[in-house]
Enzyme design. Structure first.
Site, PDB file in Angstrom:
ATOM      1  N   TYR A  88      -4.880  -7.896  14.458  1.00  0.00           N
ATOM      2  CA  TYR A  88      -6.188  -7.853  15.109  1.00  0.00           C
ATOM      3  C   TYR A  88      -7.029  -9.118  14.906  1.00  0.00           C
ATOM      4  O   TYR A  88      -8.117  -9.233  15.473  1.00  0.00           O
ATOM      5  CB  TYR A  88      -6.965  -6.598  14.694  1.00  0.00           C
ATOM      6  CG  TYR A  88      -6.506  -5.342  15.419  1.00  0.00           C
ATOM      7  CD1 TYR A  88      -5.473  -5.387  16.351  1.00  0.00           C
ATOM      8  CD2 TYR A  88      -7.116  -4.113  15.184  1.00  0.00           C
ATOM      9  CE1 TYR A  88      -5.045  -4.232  17.017  1.00  0.00           C
ATOM     10  CE2 TYR A  88      -6.701  -2.958  15.859  1.00  0.00           C
ATOM     11  CZ  TYR A  88      -5.674  -3.025  16.776  1.00  0.00           C
ATOM     12  OH  TYR A  88      -5.266  -1.899  17.437  1.00  0.00           O
ATOM     13  N   ASN A 102      -4.130   1.961  15.165  1.00  0.00           N
ATOM     14  CA  ASN A 102      -4.728   1.611  16.467  1.00  0.00           C
ATOM     15  C   ASN A 102      -5.225   2.908  17.112  1.00  0.00           C
ATOM     16  O   ASN A 102      -4.942   3.993  16.624  1.00  0.00           O
ATOM     17  CB  ASN A 102      -3.735   0.867  17.359  1.00  0.00           C
ATOM     18  CG  ASN A 102      -2.500   1.703  17.634  1.00  0.00           C
ATOM     19  OD1 ASN A 102      -2.582   2.778  18.238  1.00  0.00           O
ATOM     20  ND2 ASN A 102      -1.348   1.244  17.162  1.00  0.00           N
ATOM     21  N   ILE A 159       0.824  -1.223   0.000  1.00  0.00           N
ATOM     22  CA  ILE A 159       0.000   0.000   0.000  1.00  0.00           C
ATOM     23  C   ILE A 159       0.855   1.268   0.000  1.00  0.00           C
ATOM     24  O   ILE A 159       0.423   2.305  -0.498  1.00  0.00           O
ATOM     25  CB  ILE A 159      -1.005  -0.006   1.174  1.00  0.00           C
ATOM     26  CG1 ILE A 159      -2.139   0.975   0.891  1.00  0.00           C
ATOM     27  CG2 ILE A 159      -0.337   0.317   2.494  1.00  0.00           C
ATOM     28  CD1 ILE A 159      -3.455   0.587   1.443  1.00  0.00           C
ATOM     29  N   GLY A 218       2.973  -3.986  11.220  1.00  0.00           N
ATOM     30  CA  GLY A 218       2.140  -4.262  10.048  1.00  0.00           C
ATOM     31  C   GLY A 218       2.082  -3.104   9.076  1.00  0.00           C
ATOM     32  O   GLY A 218       3.072  -2.409   8.827  1.00  0.00           O
ATOM     33  N   VAL A 219       0.900  -2.892   8.539  1.00  0.00           N
ATOM     34  CA  VAL A 219       0.712  -1.860   7.524  1.00  0.00           C
ATOM     35  C   VAL A 219       0.927  -0.464   8.136  1.00  0.00           C
ATOM     36  O   VAL A 219       1.455   0.447   7.480  1.00  0.00           O
ATOM     37  CB  VAL A 219      -0.665  -2.028   6.845  1.00  0.00           C
ATOM     38  CG1 VAL A 219      -1.798  -1.643   7.718  1.00  0.00           C
ATOM     39  CG2 VAL A 219      -0.732  -1.281   5.549  1.00  0.00           C
ATOM     40  N   ASP A 220       0.598  -0.306   9.393  1.00  0.00           N
ATOM     41  CA  ASP A 220       0.779   0.964  10.113  1.00  0.00           C
ATOM     42  C   ASP A 220       2.270   1.340  10.138  1.00  0.00           C
ATOM     43  O   ASP A 220       2.668   2.459   9.765  1.00  0.00           O
ATOM     44  CB  ASP A 220       0.226   0.770  11.539  1.00  0.00           C
ATOM     45  CG  ASP A 220       0.017   2.065  12.299  1.00  0.00           C
ATOM     46  OD1 ASP A 220       0.226   3.138  11.707  1.00  0.00           O
ATOM     47  OD2 ASP A 220      -0.354   1.986  13.494  1.00  0.00           O
ATOM     48  N   SER A 257      -7.820  -5.135   9.938  1.00  0.00           N
ATOM     49  CA  SER A 257      -8.074  -6.043  11.074  1.00  0.00           C
ATOM     50  C   SER A 257      -7.665  -7.499  10.852  1.00  0.00           C
ATOM     51  O   SER A 257      -7.836  -8.313  11.763  1.00  0.00           O
ATOM     52  CB  SER A 257      -9.551  -6.030  11.516  1.00  0.00           C
ATOM     53  OG  SER A 257      -9.837  -4.895  12.303  1.00  0.00           O
ATOM     54  N   THR A 258      -7.135  -7.851   9.677  1.00  0.00           N
ATOM     55  CA  THR A 258      -6.878  -9.279   9.431  1.00  0.00           C
ATOM     56  C   THR A 258      -5.442  -9.707   9.745  1.00  0.00           C
ATOM     57  O   THR A 258      -5.069 -10.848   9.491  1.00  0.00           O
ATOM     58  CB  THR A 258      -7.207  -9.665   7.978  1.00  0.00           C
ATOM     59  OG1 THR A 258      -6.358  -8.932   7.095  1.00  0.00           O
ATOM     60  CG2 THR A 258      -8.655  -9.389   7.640  1.00  0.00           C
ATOM     61  N   GLY A 259      -4.632  -8.785  10.299  1.00  0.00           N
ATOM     62  CA  GLY A 259      -3.276  -9.140  10.722  1.00  0.00           C
ATOM     63  C   GLY A 259      -3.256  -9.284  12.238  1.00  0.00           C
ATOM     64  O   GLY A 259      -3.864 -10.201  12.792  1.00  0.00           O
TER      65      GLY A 259
END
Ligand code: AR6
Length: 178
Positions: free
Chosen positions: A127, A30, A17, A38-40, A123-125
């Site tokens: 979370y 978060n 991304i 992760g993506v964050d 949410s699929t990592g």
């Protein structure tokens, strides 16, 4: 995989991304908005310190809500930070909160005049949201948004892992056939 919905396009791609050339990219953040993994982590690393500075000024974000900052060094002009639910057992409003995360990100994009936006699989990592269920919510919500709003021309869902891309593709085909 790409489909036309009303005046817009919904596209699924396998990729990163942080490399997207859409006007906005969405961050799976978060509630503290102070960054994470992760993506964050990837978005903050690639976008540079300006994003965190703006996040700290905003102060935080509730689950299912969305806020916006500049894109810093990213190609995207904006980052929309949303907070997906932490999945427990499905009995804590997780589905509604995940739908809200997509919907509120799209509403915020519309209100800023943004015409193209890229989402990760929220949410699929870390979370832990079950992937197929999350994919169905992500796709249904984006499809309905394109059906009911003509101002956004492109929603691109960017899947980092091949398996995730395949699951999203399978769910999208199923939704289109039903
Ligand atoms: N581009 C696109 N997708 C990515 C990228 C990338 N560069 N990197 C990872 N993914 P996660 P969450 C995918 O854990 O579950 C953070 O620490 C990844 O493969 O990033 O919403 C936040 O600070 C997965 O499919 O987000 C929060 O504390 C998807 O992004 C927490 O994690 C989401 O995984 C949020 O957890």
């Amino acid at each position: 995989m790409e489909i036309k919905i009303n005046k817009g396009i919904l596209s699924l791609v396998e990729g990163d991304i942080t490399k997207q050339d859409t006007e906005a990219v969405v961050n799976a953040a978060n509630k503290s908005l102070r960054g994470g993994g992760g993506v964050d982590g990837a978005i903050h690393r690639a976008g540079g310190p300006r994003i965190l500075e703006e996040c700290l000024k905003i102060g935080g974000c509730e689950t299912g809500e969305a806020v916006i900052t500049a894109g810093g060094n990213l190609k995207a002009k904006y980052v929309i930070h949303t907070v997906g639910p932490i999945y427990r057992d499905g009995l804590y409003d997780e589905a509604k909160l995940l739908r809200n995360a997509y919907q509120n990100s799209l509403k915020l994009a519309s209100s800023k005049g943004i015409k193209s936006i890229a989402f990760p699989s929220i949410s699929t990592g870390a979370y832990g949201y079950p992937l197929e269920d999350a994919a169905e919510i992500a796709l249904k919500t984006t499809i309905v948004y394109l059906q009911t709003h003509t101002e956004i021309g492109l929603i691109r869902v960017v899947l980092f892992v091949q398996k995730t891309y395949e699951v999203y593709g399978k769910v999208l085909k199923r939704l289109l056939e039903s």
